[in-house]
Enzyme design. Structure first.
Site, PDB file in Angstrom:
ATOM      1  N   ASP A  98       1.031  -1.162   0.119  1.00 32.32           N
ATOM      2  CA  ASP A  98      -0.007   0.022   0.100  1.00 32.32           C
ATOM      3  C   ASP A  98       0.861   1.393   0.157  1.00 32.32           C
ATOM      4  O   ASP A  98       0.787   2.153  -0.892  1.00 32.32           O
ATOM      5  CB  ASP A  98      -0.947   0.104   1.293  1.00 32.32           C
ATOM      6  CG  ASP A  98      -2.032  -1.044   1.101  1.00 32.32           C
ATOM      7  OD1 ASP A  98      -1.663  -2.103   0.640  1.00 32.32           O
ATOM      8  OD2 ASP A  98      -3.184  -0.765   1.569  1.00 32.32           O
ATOM      9  N   ARG A 139       0.375   3.088  16.982  1.00 29.87           N
ATOM     10  CA  ARG A 139      -0.332   4.161  15.869  1.00 29.87           C
ATOM     11  C   ARG A 139       0.225   5.423  16.553  1.00 29.87           C
ATOM     12  O   ARG A 139       0.747   6.058  15.788  1.00 29.87           O
ATOM     13  CB  ARG A 139      -1.545   3.950  15.651  1.00 29.87           C
ATOM     14  CG  ARG A 139      -1.826   2.923  14.825  1.00 29.87           C
ATOM     15  CD  ARG A 139      -0.849   2.410  13.682  1.00 29.87           C
ATOM     16  NE  ARG A 139      -1.256   1.424  12.785  1.00 29.87           N
ATOM     17  CZ  ARG A 139      -0.381   0.663  12.259  1.00 29.87           C
ATOM     18  NH1 ARG A 139       1.036   0.589  12.568  1.00 29.87           N
ATOM     19  NH2 ARG A 139      -0.561  -0.302  11.669  1.00 29.87           N
ATOM     20  N   ASP A 186      -7.164   2.231  12.007  1.00 30.25           N
ATOM     21  CA  ASP A 186      -5.952   3.128  12.025  1.00 30.25           C
ATOM     22  C   ASP A 186      -6.173   4.352  11.173  1.00 30.25           C
ATOM     23  O   ASP A 186      -5.492   5.227  11.937  1.00 30.25           O
ATOM     24  CB  ASP A 186      -4.848   2.214  11.186  1.00 30.25           C
ATOM     25  CG  ASP A 186      -4.163   0.819  12.038  1.00 30.25           C
ATOM     26  OD1 ASP A 186      -4.279   0.940  13.241  1.00 30.25           O
ATOM     27  OD2 ASP A 186      -3.559   0.123  11.469  1.00 30.25           O
ATOM     28  N   SER A 220      -3.056  -8.963   4.935  1.00 27.37           N
ATOM     29  CA  SER A 220      -2.086  -7.947   5.019  1.00 27.37           C
ATOM     30  C   SER A 220      -1.731  -8.084   6.664  1.00 27.37           C
ATOM     31  O   SER A 220      -2.438  -8.859   7.436  1.00 27.37           O
ATOM     32  CB  SER A 220      -3.166  -6.595   5.536  1.00 27.37           C
ATOM     33  OG  SER A 220      -2.443  -5.682   5.907  1.00 27.37           O
TER      34      SER A 220
END
Length: 415
Positions: A17, A96, A125, A181
């Site tokens: 990505d 994050r 996210d 993923s």
């Protein structure tokens, strides 16, 4: 190429990505600065830097944030006993805000008006990154390609991304044969998407690779011996009053070979190695995303699982009963806030302060063993515990009059 639009700092992983997004942002006229955080993932950072530069990034930051991740984000979660929906130890959710904090700092250094990320428009996210960025720098502008119609209409799925990567000569680790993923950091590895989106499919994922080595090893399968030697973990921080109030893991000792780790990062890495070899911390769950849908995720959280059980035991041994009831409610709130992306909110800061205050008496040692994916508590000791062996003994009366229990029972039976 479009007209120049300024500089954007991209949270870059080197995966499918963000590699494609790096190229796409340049097509849109942005000058791209890539930021790759070393947060404990198994990554060739030199190769990732080289790749980003080859894709056209004007500058690449590769920074080691592992220590601050453990000390400033993982330790508060251990203190809280944080589990989202009673099962998920929050590995991605904790990482994050740590990454976003440095992302914003780099944007300031580069005088960049934009930051960008590769989080999808359906996941958590995007919320975690952006709420952190806005809390730390209200004037920043976030570019989220997966929410832009011109991007997601061009790339409706991973197949189109892979085609784009092939067309533009972008090397990526994902192939049509492995269409899931993966997110990895020091605390955990998570897998989702692709074939895992069918919740009844029994997964056959590749074995985990030892950190820093290239060849996969079956570290997460239940193939260990009958029992790993007991672990003795200590809580509390020697060396000063302020330090002592932190009440975080300070030492782990292998009872078999005497190996000891005390520094936070080394301690955590060592527990990952021990627990990972014996399949500790692997779960397959369906959870409720903040955006309103359920999703299936597979997580492996080795060290975090050992520390969760160690802390839970020493906390129950040392903490006042009524304080702990309140603290358990705070743990639920903390888990929800962190999962939903509110780490930098005033309410989450308040909860962290309250949880930290509750830990004053949480000091001692816990002995544990790991066996075929499970963590067993074998014993504990603490100078701060209100446990009274004489008082609780069946053989010694102690400072207690058994006849008093009659009135206690009668009063509680009135209603």
């Amino acid at each position: 190429m479009s007209e120049p639009k300024g500089t954007v700092v991209l949270a870059y992983s080197g995966g499918l990505d963000t590699s494609c997004i790096l190229a796409w942002l340049q097509e849109q006229g942005y000058a791209v600065v890539a930021f790759l955080a070393n947060i404990g993932q198994n990554e060739d950072f030199a190769a990732a830097r080289k790749k980003a530069l080859a894709l056209g990034a004007k500058k690449v930051y590769v920074e080691d944030v592992r220590r601050e991740f453990v000390e400033e984000f993982v330790w508060p979660a251990v203190q809280a006993g944080a589990l989202y929906e009673e099962r998920y130890p929050l590995g991605t959710a904790l990482a994050r805000p740590c990454i976003a904090r440095r992302l914003v700092a780099i944007a300031r250094e580069e005088r960049a008006p934009y930051v960008a990320h590769g989080a999808t428009g359906k996941g958590n996210d995007q919320v975690r990154f952006e709420l952190s960025c806005y809390a730390l720098c209200p004037g920043i502008q976030v570019i989220a390609p997966w929410r832009l119609p011109e991007f997601y209409r061009r790339f409706p799925g991973r197949r189109e991304l892979m085609d784009y990567a092939e067309k533009h000569g972008i090397p990526v680790p994902v192939t049509p044969q492995t269409p899931w993923s993966m997110d990895e950091n020091l605390m955990h590895i998570s897998y989702e998407a692709g074939i895992l989106e069918n919740p009844k499919v029994i997964h056959h994922l590749p074995p985990r690779r030892p950190r820093g080595r290239g060849r996969p090893q079956p570290n997460w399968k239940f193939h260990g011996g009958p029992c790993v030697a007991g672990e003795a973990a200590s809580h509390g921080s020697p060396g000063g009053r302020e330090q002592g109030r932190r009440r975080v893991p300070v030492k782990v000792t292998n009872a078999t070979d005497g190996a000891t780790r005390q520094e936070a990062l080394e301690l955590f890495i060592y527990l990952n190695e021990i627990a990972g070899k014996h399949g500790v911390g692997r779960i397959d769950i369906v959870e409720n995303r903040f955006v309103g849908m359920k999703s299936r995720g597979i997580y492996e959280t080795p060290a975090g699982t050992i520390l969760y059980h160690a802390h839970l035991d020493i906390e129950a041994f040392t903490m006042d009963r009524e304080v702990r009831k309140i603290k358990q409610g705070l743990a639920l709130k903390f888990s929800e806030l962190v999962y939903n992306g509110f780490w930098h909110s005033p309410e989450c800061e308040f909860v962290r302060q309250c949880v930290g205050r509750s830990q004053d008496a949480v000091h001692g040692r816990v002995r544990l063993a790991v066996l075929k994916g499970h963590v067993y508590v074998l014993g504990r000791e603490s100078p701060r515990s209100p446990y009274n062996e004489e008082l609780v003994s069946m053989n010694v009366q102690g400072d207690y009059e058994p006849a008093d229990a009659t009135g206690f029972i009668n009063i509680n039976s009135l209603r």
